[in-house]
Design a protein around this motif. Structure first.
Motif: not given
Length: 196
Positions: A35-53
């Motif tokens: 099992v690969i565990r990903r909890d998006l509440a405990k470790t939020p993924v940031p919103q996209l930014t201008d630099a990311w795009i």
């Protein structure tokens, strides 16, 4: 062969969450799975930014170290998907749609040229051979109804990147009859086959 599961939760409720309970029950159907565990509440993924795009639309062989760093989390999230045979995704319905935490994850995973591409025949998903089980919970929204912009959106975006084998486990309309809704979802979990 060992099944690898990506277990993804998005509910901000860390306790008493219906979707967390459903995803845990689903994953427990494969006791030997990795099992690969990903909890998006405990470790939020940031919103996209201008630099990311900007980094994303720079050809990979031309990216600066800073641009590569901008995409490192996205690359890691995509790698988790590609490693998995099965994705088990908690889908709480917030205002008729997926919560922002899950949408942020999608924005990092749905990347042109990486998980889908545009061809002369239209878009083509690049992630194949995955099984997805969505564990949905809602207060008043009926699964698959005309106001369900959560499971219908998830089916669309998953299919867009190539994942078309999608099963829905739904504890929907909990506000109307929670007991019946939970019993229905439990029955759907019991019917899941253990084959990958």
């Amino acid at each position: 062969m060992t099944n690898t599961i990506l277990h993804l939760d998005a509910s901000p409720r860390l306790s008493d969450s219906v979707t967390r309970d459903l995803t845990s029950k689903i994953v427990s159907r494969w006791p030997e799975a990795q099992v690969i565990r990903r909890d998006l509440a405990k470790t939020p993924v940031p919103q996209l930014t201008d630099a990311w795009i900007a980094a994303n639309f720079t050809p990979a062989d031309q990216r600066s170290p800073e641009q590569a760093a901008e995409l490192a989390l996205s690359d890691a999230l995509i790698n988790e998907v590609t490693q998995a045979d099965t994705l088990v995704i908690g889908l709480p319905v917030y205002n008729f749609a997926p919560p922002a935490a899950l949408k942020a994850w999608i924005d990092h995973v749905a990347r042109a040229g990486v998980t889908f591409r545009y061809t002369e025949n239209g878009p083509e998903g690049l992630i194949h051979g995955k099984r997805v089980i969505l564990a949905m919970a809602s207060g008043g929204t009926g699964a698959g109804s005309e106001i369900d912009f959560a499971s219908t959106y998830m089916r669309h975006i998953l299919g867009f990147v190539g994942m078309t084998d999608v099963t829905l486990v739904a504890a929907d309309q909990m506000a109307l009859d929670a007991e019946t809704s939970l019993a229905k979802a439990s029955g759907q979990i019991e019917e899941l086959t253990l084959a990958a």
